[in-house]
Design a protein around this motif. Structure first.
Motif, PDB file in Angstrom:
ATOM      1  N   PRO A 254       0.697  -1.306  -0.046  1.00 27.58           N
ATOM      2  CA  PRO A 254       0.069  -0.007  -0.015  1.00 27.58           C
ATOM      3  C   PRO A 254       0.936   1.207   0.001  1.00 27.58           C
ATOM      4  CG  PRO A 254      -0.830  -1.668   1.673  1.00 27.58           C
ATOM      5  CD  PRO A 254       0.421  -1.980   1.109  1.00 27.58           C
ATOM      6  N   GLY A 255       1.870   1.295   0.660  1.00 25.73           N
ATOM      7  CA  GLY A 255       2.779   2.581   0.770  1.00 25.73           C
ATOM      8  C   GLY A 255       3.746   2.562  -0.084  1.00 25.73           C
ATOM      9  N   CYS A 256       3.785   1.436  -0.962  1.00 27.19           N
ATOM     10  CA  CYS A 256       4.965   1.631  -2.115  1.00 27.19           C
ATOM     11  C   CYS A 256       5.139   2.681  -2.957  1.00 27.19           C
ATOM     12  CB  CYS A 256       5.013   0.230  -2.906  1.00 27.19           C
ATOM     13  SG  CYS A 256       5.957   0.204  -4.501  1.00 27.19           S
ATOM     14  N   ARG A 257       6.098   3.393  -3.239  1.00 24.73           N
ATOM     15  CA  ARG A 257       6.298   4.690  -3.928  1.00 24.73           C
ATOM     16  C   ARG A 257       7.165   4.304  -5.195  1.00 24.73           C
ATOM     17  NH1 ARG A 257       2.906   8.919  -3.300  1.00 24.73           N
ATOM     18  NH2 ARG A 257       2.198   8.771  -0.982  1.00 24.73           N
ATOM     19  N   VAL A 258       6.600   4.566  -6.288  1.00 21.15           N
ATOM     20  CA  VAL A 258       7.404   4.749  -7.457  1.00 21.15           C
ATOM     21  C   VAL A 258       8.193   6.197  -7.736  1.00 21.15           C
ATOM     22  CG1 VAL A 258       7.624   4.299 -10.045  1.00 21.15           C
ATOM     23  CG2 VAL A 258       6.107   3.216  -8.671  1.00 21.15           C
ATOM     24  N   LEU A 259       9.756   5.934  -7.611  1.00 21.63           N
ATOM     25  CA  LEU A 259      10.569   7.182  -8.018  1.00 21.63           C
ATOM     26  C   LEU A 259      11.457   6.912  -9.341  1.00 21.63           C
ATOM     27  CD1 LEU A 259      12.008   7.787  -4.170  1.00 21.63           C
ATOM     28  CD2 LEU A 259       9.788   8.543  -5.390  1.00 21.63           C
ATOM     29  N   HIS A 260      11.824   8.202  -9.713  1.00 24.19           N
ATOM     30  CA  HIS A 260      12.609   8.342 -10.914  1.00 24.19           C
ATOM     31  C   HIS A 260      13.291   9.589 -10.908  1.00 24.19           C
ATOM     32  CE1 HIS A 260      13.771   8.301 -15.128  1.00 24.19           C
ATOM     33  NE2 HIS A 260      12.758   7.100 -15.479  1.00 24.19           N
ATOM     34  N   PRO A 261      14.322   9.785 -11.107  1.00 25.95           N
ATOM     35  CA  PRO A 261      15.371  10.665 -11.241  1.00 25.95           C
ATOM     36  C   PRO A 261      14.716  11.717 -12.339  1.00 25.95           C
ATOM     37  CG  PRO A 261      16.876   9.109 -11.894  1.00 25.95           C
ATOM     38  CD  PRO A 261      15.674   8.417 -11.245  1.00 25.95           C
ATOM     39  N   LEU A 262      14.293  11.363 -13.190  1.00 27.13           N
ATOM     40  CA  LEU A 262      13.633  11.807 -14.335  1.00 27.13           C
ATOM     41  C   LEU A 262      14.793  12.527 -15.083  1.00 27.13           C
ATOM     42  CD1 LEU A 262      10.474  13.615 -13.032  1.00 27.13           C
ATOM     43  CD2 LEU A 262      10.754  11.311 -14.216  1.00 27.13           C
ATOM     44  N   PRO A 263      14.827  12.618 -16.661  1.00 25.91           N
ATOM     45  CA  PRO A 263      13.701  12.335 -17.420  1.00 25.91           C
ATOM     46  C   PRO A 263      13.279  11.095 -17.553  1.00 25.91           C
ATOM     47  CG  PRO A 263      15.498  13.136 -18.682  1.00 25.91           C
ATOM     48  CD  PRO A 263      15.970  13.165 -17.232  1.00 25.91           C
ATOM     49  N   ARG A 264      11.980  10.663 -17.922  1.00 21.89           N
ATOM     50  CA  ARG A 264      11.536   9.585 -18.203  1.00 21.89           C
ATOM     51  C   ARG A 264      11.482   9.361 -19.804  1.00 21.89           C
ATOM     52  NH1 ARG A 264       5.084   8.959 -16.377  1.00 21.89           N
ATOM     53  NH2 ARG A 264       4.889  11.363 -16.612  1.00 21.89           N
ATOM     54  N   VAL A 265      11.396   8.245 -20.203  1.00 24.95           N
ATOM     55  CA  VAL A 265      11.364   8.058 -21.897  1.00 24.95           C
ATOM     56  C   VAL A 265       9.950   7.447 -21.997  1.00 24.95           C
ATOM     57  CG1 VAL A 265      12.223   7.474 -23.903  1.00 24.95           C
ATOM     58  CG2 VAL A 265      13.652   8.351 -22.430  1.00 24.95           C
ATOM     59  N   ASN A 266      10.186   6.015 -21.865  1.00 25.08           N
ATOM     60  CA  ASN A 266       9.007   5.291 -22.012  1.00 25.08           C
ATOM     61  C   ASN A 266       8.841   3.959 -20.779  1.00 25.08           C
ATOM     62  OD1 ASN A 266      10.998   3.524 -22.876  1.00 25.08           O
ATOM     63  ND2 ASN A 266      10.157   3.230 -24.977  1.00 25.08           N
ATOM     64  N   GLU A 267       9.838   4.275 -19.850  1.00 24.59           N
ATOM     65  CA  GLU A 267       9.794   3.196 -18.663  1.00 24.59           C
ATOM     66  C   GLU A 267       8.765   3.288 -17.608  1.00 24.59           C
ATOM     67  OE1 GLU A 267      12.250   5.427 -19.727  1.00 24.59           O
ATOM     68  OE2 GLU A 267      12.693   6.666 -17.840  1.00 24.59           O
ATOM     69  N   ILE A 268       8.271   4.440 -17.556  1.00 25.43           N
ATOM     70  CA  ILE A 268       7.052   4.443 -16.901  1.00 25.43           C
ATOM     71  C   ILE A 268       5.763   5.003 -17.643  1.00 25.43           C
ATOM     72  CG2 ILE A 268       5.903   5.461 -14.639  1.00 25.43           C
ATOM     73  CD1 ILE A 268       8.715   5.978 -13.439  1.00 25.43           C
ATOM     74  N   ALA A 269       4.858   4.234 -17.740  1.00 20.19           N
ATOM     75  CA  ALA A 269       3.664   4.599 -18.647  1.00 20.19           C
ATOM     76  C   ALA A 269       2.951   5.710 -17.861  1.00 20.19           C
ATOM     77  CB  ALA A 269       2.757   3.388 -18.804  1.00 20.19           C
ATOM     78  N   PRO A 270       2.345   6.673 -18.545  1.00 24.61           N
ATOM     79  CA  PRO A 270       1.618   7.851 -17.970  1.00 24.61           C
ATOM     80  C   PRO A 270       0.573   7.401 -17.139  1.00 24.61           C
ATOM     81  CG  PRO A 270       1.908   8.157 -20.421  1.00 24.61           C
ATOM     82  CD  PRO A 270       2.544   6.689 -20.046  1.00 24.61           C
ATOM     83  N   ASP A 271      -0.023   6.237 -17.294  1.00 27.28           N
ATOM     84  CA  ASP A 271      -0.955   5.763 -16.254  1.00 27.28           C
ATOM     85  C   ASP A 271      -0.738   5.669 -14.873  1.00 27.28           C
ATOM     86  OD1 ASP A 271       0.038   3.355 -16.595  1.00 27.28           O
ATOM     87  OD2 ASP A 271      -1.797   2.372 -17.378  1.00 27.28           O
ATOM     88  N   VAL A 272       0.505   5.422 -14.722  1.00 22.69           N
ATOM     89  CA  VAL A 272       1.230   5.298 -13.167  1.00 22.69           C
ATOM     90  C   VAL A 272       1.037   6.656 -12.526  1.00 22.69           C
ATOM     91  CG1 VAL A 272       3.282   4.827 -11.829  1.00 22.69           C
ATOM     92  CG2 VAL A 272       2.627   3.458 -14.020  1.00 22.69           C
ATOM     93  N   ASP A 273       0.991   7.570 -13.469  1.00 21.83           N
ATOM     94  CA  ASP A 273       1.215   9.058 -12.639  1.00 21.83           C
ATOM     95  C   ASP A 273      -0.114   9.281 -11.643  1.00 21.83           C
ATOM     96  OD1 ASP A 273       2.984   9.430 -14.479  1.00 21.83           O
ATOM     97  OD2 ASP A 273       2.416  11.129 -15.506  1.00 21.83           O
ATOM     98  N   SER A 274      -1.342   8.795 -12.007  1.00 27.37           N
ATOM     99  CA  SER A 274      -2.675   9.089 -11.296  1.00 27.37           C
ATOM    100  C   SER A 274      -2.662   7.744 -10.217  1.00 27.37           C
ATOM    101  CB  SER A 274      -3.525   9.295 -12.079  1.00 27.37           C
ATOM    102  OG  SER A 274      -3.915   7.982 -13.103  1.00 27.37           O
TER     103      SER A 274
END
Ligand code: CP
Length: 303
Positions: A254-274
């Motif tokens: 439940p508390g798991c967070r996805v982090l990324h230093p950014l920029p992303r290209v396609n390794e995180i789909a936009p639907d993860v944002d929400s």
């Protein structure tokens, strides 16, 4: 902690890391309007020989919001670097115009060369595949804010573990806090270099992302960095190795967070944002806080 420069996370002890995090917490507690008086008249020089959005602009923002000002370049085409000027000479010039220098350069070791030449503090904003210590500090601060702790956790480091300077720094720094288990997820050709693994690191290596997702507190995604590959063919083979999608996080803690230093290209789909698991834009925001703490400390305003 008394150090002129910030060059590598490798130079920082657990106490040093904790001190920077404490300073970040201290600045966060000050209302933005009251921060403006902290660095009046101070000048930051940003020397970016390599592209950046977050690091350069967050340092700019941090300095402006502390009441200071900023000069510098982004891309050296319009500077005397394009005529062959060395880092040393550039730094010995710029130190006459600024109180502190932030430098990003594609060559490993360049920030240290700059620091040796400069009388003013030098902050490494990324030198090739080597180090990116301010990113490490903001990564640690972000994890602390989300989880409330930097020990007793399990983190997946995903993607380009060979060339990612943010991963190299984080792997070592987080280990210092104790009882941290790393799941290293990469294609075989992008595995974490052996020299970074100490016998007391707790980790296991896998090529599978999905299997790791349900067991981790933090999933730290990285971009496969085209610019670091000596051979474009090798890049093509692995460039789409991982793509995290919202549906893959359904079994996440439940508390798991996805982090990324950014920029992303396609390794995180936009639907993860929400999803409630996305944490990378909060991570961006903490970049300003942490860099304000770094500026205050290295300019000698806060011990
Ligand atoms: N995280 C990071 O270093 O981003 P930039 O390359 O945009 O500065």
């Amino acid at each position: 902690m008394k150090r002129k420069d910030l060059l590598s996370a490798q130079d920082l002890s657990l106490e040093d890391l904790q001190h920077y995090l404490d300073l970040a917490g201290r600045i966060e507690a000050i209302p933005p309007v009251d921060r403006r008086g902290l660095l009046p008249g101070k000048i930051l020089a940003t020397l970016f020989y390599e592209p950046s959005t977050r690091t350069r602009l967050s340092f700019d923002s941090a300095m402006h919001r502390l009441g200071g000002s900023v000069l510098g370049f982004s891309g050296h085409e319009a500077t005397s670097v394009s005529k062959g000027e060395t880092i040393r000479d550039t730094v010995r010039t710029v130190e006459n115009y600024a109180d502190i220098i932030v430098i990003r350069h594609p060559r490993e070791g360049s920030a240290r060369i700059a620091a040796e030449a400069a009388r003013v503090p030098v902050i490494n904003a990324g030198d090739g595949a080597n180090q990116h210590p301010t990113q490490t500090l903001l990564d640690l601060y972000t994890i602390l804010k989300f989880l409330g702790r930097l020990s007793d956790l399990r983190i997946a480091l995903v993607g380009d573990l060979k060339y990612s300077r943010t991963v190299h720094s984080l792997f070592r720094a987080l280990h210092l806090f104790g009882n941290v288990e790393f799941v290293l997820v990469s294609p075989p050709s992008l595995a974490l270099p052996d020299y970074l693994k100490s016998p007391d690191h707790r980790f296991y290596e896998t090529h599978e992302l999905e299997g790791a997702l349900g067991t981790c507190d933090i999933v730290y995604m990285t971009r496969i960095q085209r610019e670091r590959f000596p051979d474009a063919v090798d890049y093509e083979k692995v460039k789409d190795a991982y793509r995290l999608e919202a549906s893959m996080l359904e079994g996440a803690r439940p508390g798991c967070r996805v982090l990324h230093p950014l920029p992303r290209v396609n390794e995180i789909a936009p639907d993860v944002d929400s999803t409630p698991h996305s944490g990378y834009f909060e991570q961006v925001a903490y970049g300003v806080t942490v860099r304000q703490a770094i500026l205050l400390h290295h300019l000698g305003v806060w011990a």
